[in-house]
Design a protein around this motif. Structure first.
Motif, PDB file in Angstrom:
ATOM      1  N   VAL A  30      -8.344  -7.408  -6.847  1.00 15.08           N
ATOM      2  CA  VAL A  30      -7.369  -7.217  -6.038  1.00 15.08           C
ATOM      3  C   VAL A  30      -6.542  -5.990  -6.542  1.00 15.08           C
ATOM      4  N   LYS A  32      -6.505  -2.215  -4.702  1.00 14.44           N
ATOM      5  CA  LYS A  32      -5.424  -1.715  -4.190  1.00 14.44           C
ATOM      6  C   LYS A  32      -5.121  -0.158  -4.740  1.00 14.44           C
ATOM      7  N   LYS A  33      -5.776  -0.126  -5.782  1.00 12.90           N
ATOM      8  CA  LYS A  33      -5.630   1.253  -6.511  1.00 12.90           C
ATOM      9  C   LYS A  33      -6.815   2.171  -5.748  1.00 12.90           C
ATOM     10  N   GLU A  41      -5.507   3.358  -2.432  1.00 13.08           N
ATOM     11  CA  GLU A  41      -4.346   4.075  -2.590  1.00 13.08           C
ATOM     12  C   GLU A  41      -5.076   5.590  -2.970  1.00 13.08           C
TER      13      GLU A  41
END
Length: 123
Positions: free
Chosen positions: A108, A112-113, A116
């Protein structure tokens, strides 16, 4: 180009180190796969016909090297999976894994990284 599961075992050996003889491949994967020399040679012949590998004569034997890169194979397989099961979309694939509790906390965080970074690139 469609590569079977057994053919992919041979390809993995060649991606790790090439060129290799049929005997080298047999020594590396034969025992755990339960394969004999004929099986490895049959798989190599199928891969030659598909142009996934090339063979170079070396005396009385052949040396095999991959023509298809591992990156090309992974791209092909992942696109095929997305197209067949998720209408070519990544979000339903990730949703499926999250529903099946197959995503770790690290997965997860990595996702997310990545999102981004993709968002930053598109800004």
């Amino acid at each position: 180009m469609s590569i079977s599961e057994a053919e992919s075992v041979v390809m993995e050996v060649l991606w790790r180190a090439a060129p290799r003889t049929a005997e080298d491949i047999l020594a590396e994967v034969g025992p755990q796969q339960g394969w004999q020399e004929g099986t490895v040679k049959s798989l190599l012949n199928r891969l030659l016909k598909k142009k996934a590998v090339r063979a170079e004569k070396d005396g009385r034997r052949y040396l095999y090297s991959p023509r298809l890169t591992r990156g090309q194979y992974v791209s092909q397989e992942s696109k095929g999976l997305l197209d067949r099961l998720f209408e070519g979309r990544v979000a339903p694939l990730v949703a499926h894994f999250s529903e099946q509790h197959k995503l770790s906390r690290k997965d997860v965080a990595d996702l997310k990284k990545l999102l981004e970074e993709l968002d930053d690139e598109q800004s």
